[in-house]
Enzyme design. Structure first.
Site: not given
Ligand code: PXP
Length: 242
Positions: A19, A44, A46, A71, A192, A216
């Site tokens: 938004r 993270h 980008r 990250e 992840h 997520h």
């Molecule tokens: N570790 C790394 C290196 C990632 O790129 C991510 C996603 O940005 C995560 C962990 C976290 O993953 P999730 O969002 O699936 O919990």
């Protein structure tokens, strides 16, 4: 000691950016995650700043009192400069390409060994702990040991996607990789697709797990349970699976 929970707040930035304003307030959410028990905050950024902006990283660095983990791919000089300027507690190096939706593989720690050694040295010289994202393969862990990294982050997508069809088989390569890492003196993080279903078993099977970073699923769960309850639920999974 249970593995520590670092909350990845990228999805909060995605929601804010939808938004154009400052709702939700990313810095406030990070502070609240800490208040609710998170032991770290992960971002993270980008290169296209589609969720976390570089300015967010500077703002977060000012206020975070738990572990701050950034990250990203060090092939972007902008990323290296950002990390060296903000000096987080930990940097996690991820070999993702610029427009990739999310990280989808670990480093090839053999073919990129010389490069990784050099970039890891740069961050370690600045006093930053370094972790590198790897698939759970023994050869990749052996390669990681040659880079001088402090830790590896095991890429858990394969574990998470196979968990419901057979968790013993799903976790087996991770247990072997973790044993190898421990034998080589490397600390172990994981991340992840970890969620309230699959987290406890991973933590139980890898006693040396130092930290998980979760974004997520945790943010999705917070829609139903609220952020405070959700963080407490994740911490409970980590505590009670030991
Ligand atoms: N570790 C790394 C290196 C990632 O790129 C991510 C996603 O940005 C995560 C962990 C976290 O993953 P999730 O969002 O699936 O919990």
């Amino acid at each position: 000691m249970p593995a520590r929970l670092s909350v990845n707040i990228n999805k909060i930035a995605t929601l804010r950016n939808a938004r154009g304003g400052n709702n939700p307030d990313l810095v406030q959410v990070a502070l609240d995650c800490e208040r609710f028990g998170a032991q770290g905050i992960t971002v993270h950024p980008r290169p296209d700043e589609r969720h976390i902006r570089y300015a967010d990283v500077y703002a977060l660095k000012e206020v975070i009192s738990t572990e701050f983990n950034i990250e990203g791919n060090p092939r972007e000089q902008k990323f290296v400069d950002l990390v060296l300027a903000t000096l987080p507690d930990q940097v996690t190096l991820v070999p993702d390409s610029e427009n990739q939706l999310t990280s989808n593989h670990g480093w090839d720690t053999i073919s990129h060994q010389a490069y990784l050694r050099e970039v890891i040295r740069t961050f370690k010289d600045a006093g930053i702990r370094v972790s590198i994202f790897v698939d759970p393969e023994t050869s990749m862990i052996e390669g990681a040991a040659q880079t001088g990294t402090d830790r590896i982050e095991l890429y858990t997508e394969a574990y998470a996607s196979a968990y419901h069809t057979g968790r013993e088989a799903a976790v087996a390569p991770y247990v072997l990789a973790a044993r190898k890492a421990t034998a080589l003196g490397i600390g172990i993080n994981a991340g992840h697709d970890l969620d309230l279903h699959n987290l406890a078993y991973l933590n139980q099977q890898i006693p040396a797990l130092a930290e998980v970073s979760i974004g997520h699923a945790l943010v999705c769960d917070a829609l139903y349970f609220g952020l405070e309850n959700t963080i407490q639920l994740y911490l409970k999974q980590l505590r009670e699976s030991l």
